[in-house]
Enzyme design. Structure first.
Site, PDB file in Angstrom:
ATOM      1  N   ASP A  12       0.857  -1.190   0.000  1.00  0.00           N
ATOM      2  CA  ASP A  12       0.000   0.000   0.000  1.00  0.00           C
ATOM      3  C   ASP A  12       0.888   1.232   0.000  1.00  0.00           C
ATOM      4  OD1 ASP A  12      -2.394  -1.459   0.083  1.00  0.00           O
ATOM      5  OD2 ASP A  12      -2.380  -1.545   2.265  1.00  0.00           O
ATOM      6  N   ASP A  66      -7.090  -1.514  -4.145  1.00  0.00           N
ATOM      7  CA  ASP A  66      -8.067  -1.184  -3.105  1.00  0.00           C
ATOM      8  C   ASP A  66      -9.076  -0.158  -3.623  1.00  0.00           C
ATOM      9  OD1 ASP A  66      -6.625  -2.829  -1.349  1.00  0.00           O
ATOM     10  OD2 ASP A  66      -5.459  -1.148  -0.576  1.00  0.00           O
TER      11      ASP A  66
END
Length: 173
Positions: free
Chosen positions: A132, A150
């Protein structure tokens, strides 16, 4: 034998909604994986945290060993293969749903969710965790770091919810 093969082929028609959803899967996967590789290389050279907009947005290196937004990712996180198996099962269910829907927003949402889920499965296979990098914050309020996969999942679920709320009557081509 040829007639049976021909009949099977006729039954396996690829509808425009299926083609569009699969295009979104591929597009999401490519953008997700390319962005992760480029940003990971850049961030390791730049020092793992780069402020883009002071006080609001940074690029960071976060290894998410849990599910979305780091949930269930503490010391007792599920193994990467278990999370990947759940994601693959969800993708199979979504593909079945795609074949049964004729609603465009639903199809697009399904494509985005599948693309995002597979993108994160690839991360777990490559690195044992999901990379991330997008870190938004305002003062003390801080959103968990996330990535393109995401984002695609969130937008895809949003499209499916919107479709269910507006009750789109028009059939997809």
């Amino acid at each position: 034998a040829f007639a049976a093969k021909s009949r099977w082929h006729e039954g396996a028609v690829v509808r425009p909604i299926d083609r569009q959803a699969m295009s979104l899967v591929v597009l999401t996967l490519v953008i997700d994986q390319v962005s992760k590789q480029l940003l990971l290389n850049y961030l390791f050279k730049a020092g793992k945290i780069v402020s883009v907009v002071d006080g609001y947005f940074r690029l960071v290196v976060v290894w998410n060993r849990g599910v979305s937004f780091g949930l269930l990712g503490g010391d007792r996180a599920l193994p990467p293969w278990a999370l990947s198996m759940v994601a693959v099962a969800v993708c199979i269910g979504l593909l079945i749903w795609l074949r049964r829907t004729d609603r465009l927003l639903n199809g697009w949402g399904i494509g985005l969710v599948i693309g995002g889920a597979i993108g994160n499965v690839i991360d777990r296979a490559r690195w044992g965790a999901v990379f991330d990098f997008a870190d938004f914050h305002v003062g003390e309020w801080h959103w968990p770091a996330f990535n393109i996969a995401d984002s695609a999942i969130v937008v895809g679920v949003g499209l499916m919810l919107l479709d269910s709320l507006i009750g789109e009557k028009k059939r997809a081509p």
